[in-house]
Design an enzyme around this catalytic site. Sequence first.
Site, PDB file in Angstrom:
ATOM      1  N   GLY A  10       0.838  -1.199   0.000  1.00 14.07           N
ATOM      2  CA  GLY A  10       0.000   0.000   0.000  1.00 14.07           C
ATOM      3  C   GLY A  10       0.871   1.247   0.000  1.00 14.07           C
ATOM      4  O   GLY A  10       1.575   1.524   0.981  1.00 14.07           O
ATOM      5  N   GLY A  12       0.010   4.515  -0.203  1.00  8.40           N
ATOM      6  CA  GLY A  12      -0.897   5.657  -0.104  1.00  8.40           C
ATOM      7  C   GLY A  12      -0.399   6.715   0.866  1.00  8.40           C
ATOM      8  O   GLY A  12       0.803   6.871   1.086  1.00  8.40           O
ATOM      9  N   ARG A  40       0.306   4.921  -9.465  1.00  6.06           N
ATOM     10  CA  ARG A  40       0.754   5.475  -8.191  1.00  6.06           C
ATOM     11  C   ARG A  40       2.234   5.176  -7.966  1.00  6.06           C
ATOM     12  O   ARG A  40       3.000   6.026  -7.513  1.00  6.06           O
ATOM     13  CB  ARG A  40      -0.095   4.872  -7.061  1.00  6.06           C
ATOM     14  CG  ARG A  40      -0.262   5.817  -5.921  1.00  6.06           C
ATOM     15  CD  ARG A  40      -1.371   5.397  -4.985  1.00  6.06           C
ATOM     16  NE  ARG A  40      -1.906   6.598  -4.340  1.00  6.06           N
ATOM     17  CZ  ARG A  40      -2.777   6.583  -3.351  1.00  6.06           C
ATOM     18  NH1 ARG A  40      -3.255   5.447  -2.917  1.00  6.06           N
ATOM     19  NH2 ARG A  40      -3.204   7.694  -2.819  1.00  6.06           N
ATOM     20  N   GLU A 166      -2.409  14.280   8.142  1.00  3.10           N
ATOM     21  CA  GLU A 166      -1.988  14.771   6.840  1.00  3.10           C
ATOM     22  C   GLU A 166      -1.663  16.260   6.924  1.00  3.10           C
ATOM     23  O   GLU A 166      -2.279  16.997   7.686  1.00  3.10           O
ATOM     24  CB  GLU A 166      -3.078  14.493   5.806  1.00  3.10           C
ATOM     25  CG  GLU A 166      -3.147  13.009   5.503  1.00  3.10           C
ATOM     26  CD  GLU A 166      -4.294  12.645   4.585  1.00  3.10           C
ATOM     27  OE1 GLU A 166      -4.679  13.465   3.746  1.00  3.10           O
ATOM     28  OE2 GLU A 166      -4.799  11.524   4.733  1.00  3.10           O
ATOM     29  N   CYS A 278     -10.112   9.456   8.124  1.00  2.00           N
ATOM     30  CA  CYS A 278     -10.146   8.670   9.364  1.00  2.00           C
ATOM     31  C   CYS A 278     -11.328   8.937  10.284  1.00  2.00           C
ATOM     32  O   CYS A 278     -11.974   7.994  10.748  1.00  2.00           O
ATOM     33  CB  CYS A 278      -8.873   8.920  10.149  1.00  2.00           C
ATOM     34  SG  CYS A 278      -7.470   8.095   9.425  1.00  2.00           S
ATOM     35  N   GLN A 280     -14.515  10.113  10.395  1.00  2.83           N
ATOM     36  CA  GLN A 280     -15.863   9.561  10.215  1.00  2.83           C
ATOM     37  C   GLN A 280     -15.821   8.028  10.161  1.00  2.83           C
ATOM     38  O   GLN A 280     -16.604   7.336  10.803  1.00  2.83           O
ATOM     39  CB  GLN A 280     -16.491  10.131   8.952  1.00  2.83           C
ATOM     40  CG  GLN A 280     -17.792   9.444   8.618  1.00  2.83           C
ATOM     41  CD  GLN A 280     -18.684  10.306   7.757  1.00  2.83           C
ATOM     42  OE1 GLN A 280     -18.817  11.511   7.980  1.00  2.83           O
ATOM     43  NE2 GLN A 280     -19.315   9.701   6.795  1.00  2.83           N
ATOM     44  N   PHE A 340      -9.594  18.658   2.591  1.00  2.72           N
ATOM     45  CA  PHE A 340     -10.287  18.569   3.888  1.00  2.72           C
ATOM     46  C   PHE A 340      -9.593  19.366   4.975  1.00  2.72           C
ATOM     47  O   PHE A 340     -10.145  19.612   6.040  1.00  2.72           O
ATOM     48  CB  PHE A 340     -10.496  17.110   4.304  1.00  2.72           C
ATOM     49  CG  PHE A 340      -9.295  16.421   4.900  1.00  2.72           C
ATOM     50  CD1 PHE A 340      -8.341  15.824   4.084  1.00  2.72           C
ATOM     51  CD2 PHE A 340      -9.135  16.357   6.273  1.00  2.72           C
ATOM     52  CE1 PHE A 340      -7.233  15.192   4.636  1.00  2.72           C
ATOM     53  CE2 PHE A 340      -8.040  15.714   6.837  1.00  2.72           C
ATOM     54  CZ  PHE A 340      -7.083  15.141   6.016  1.00  2.72           C
TER      55      PHE A 340
END
Length: 466
Positions: A10, A12, A40, A166, A278, A280, A340
């Site tokens: 992963g 990400g 990616r 982040e 994360c 929610q 966000f």
Amino acid sequence: MNIKKICCIGAGYVGGPTMAVIAQKCPHITVTVVDINESRIDAWNSQNLADLPVFEPGLDDIVKEARGRNLFFSIDVDKAIAEADMIFISVNTPTKTYGKGKGMAADLKYIELCARQIAKVSQSDKIVVEKSTLPVRTASAIRSILDNTGNGVHYQILSNPEFLAEGTAVQDLLFPDRVLIGGDNATDEGKKAISDLVDIYANWVPRDKILTTNVWSSELSKLTANAFLAQRVSSINAMSEICENTGADINEVAKAIGMDSRIGPKFLKASVGFGGSCFQKDILNLVYIAKSYGLNQVADYWEQVILMNNHQKQRFSDNIVSTLYNTVSGKKITFLGWAFKKDTNDTRESAAIMVADNLLNEQAEISVYDPKVNAEKIYADMDYLNTRSSDENRRLITVHDNPSQACEDSHGIAILTEWDEFIDYDWGNIYESMNKPAFVFDGRGILNKKTLEDIGFVYYKIGSGE
Ligand code: UDX
Ligand code: ADP
């Protein structure tokens, strides 16, 4: 086992930065990050560091230092698993969109696929580390797959939840408040695996900040931390609405309560609502777990944090409509910010999405400028809602790479993300280019009320009742 090779499945927002920092701090360990998403991986290997798939301040320098030395990005998942002594699982665990637990439980299919892949490929003993945020007791599911479909290889499962946020990921990784490692501390093999992972972090984190617990405590601590943080945001946002109705100011209230050392100053910034991958998801997960044990009061308690967050987003868009004389039909509303939060290009669960959806339902036309989010992502976020056709989203939303253009002929500007650059804009020029009266709806409380009002704006700030 002396860890010489690490594989991370992963690449990400979690896997990429975390492994980059491990590689930078542990030049004696080879770290290979793998992903099934080829584009990616190509982006992680890009010579132009501005093209890395994750934008994080400071990350490019770390990648530059370690990549090609002991940090590698690859799509050869099997090879990296086979060679590794330690495998981190950092794949996504979105909320289920189907079947039992739909809209609440975490979808573990990607985790399970990883476990099966590890079982299929491994020829030597491995330590498997859960990095993704998982429902409590996932480690036992991973163990069961590994033990039953493997080929005599021994596995140790550790939980090592990620607490990076982040936008500050690199700082959070370099100077963590704590590192949490959960494992089977009842057996010698389990203790050895825990100490192997502790030793890796100890290359740069003081040992007294590395906590070791049993697996369940570690898994639950991650959900609990995110639930508490999100609850603080919903609590201050609930108070912001009271402030607007009473003449109090949420920043003054936040300062006053934050100086109480029992409460502390962080996470008390009123906003248009929390987003991110994360909060929610983890609360929904917690609610699902509570319900599955029949703990309905506990479930209701935590669910309220989400309901409050939805309300905050809804009332922000409602306020835009009612302020613009109860109709935004055919009016241009400008969104400054789509991410966000600031300093990230991530838009998952961003408040902007729901606010835009509500305004489009009222037939507004939206123009968007975000310094780091491209048009493709914005349209994808809106298409994902399935509220209207993709063509219609493209017709009603225009994305600009220049803020002045985004604001031209606008009836109102909504600030959705607290990007620093918004504060220093030439607000006088922006005012001149807008329809009058010109409105600013500051969903992050970052602009100066007096300055904007002196220019001529009608200015609304979240949580300000003055
Ligand atoms: C969060 C946790 O902080 C991190 O430890 C975990 O590993 C992942 O989830 P992240 O989602 O990246 O990190 O960002 P965070 O800084 O926690 O912000 C989440 C949301 O809350 C953002 O939308 C932010 O704008 C909002 N927020 C945060 C507020 O509205 N007010 C605040 O005071 C703080
Ligand atoms: P996070 O924020 O948790 O890091 P992301 O969605 O940014 O989540 O990253 C998760 C990554 O995991 C994605 O790039 C996805 O392609 C990758 N992934 C999911 N399943 C697998 C798998 N079985 N093997 C390899 N990579 C996977």
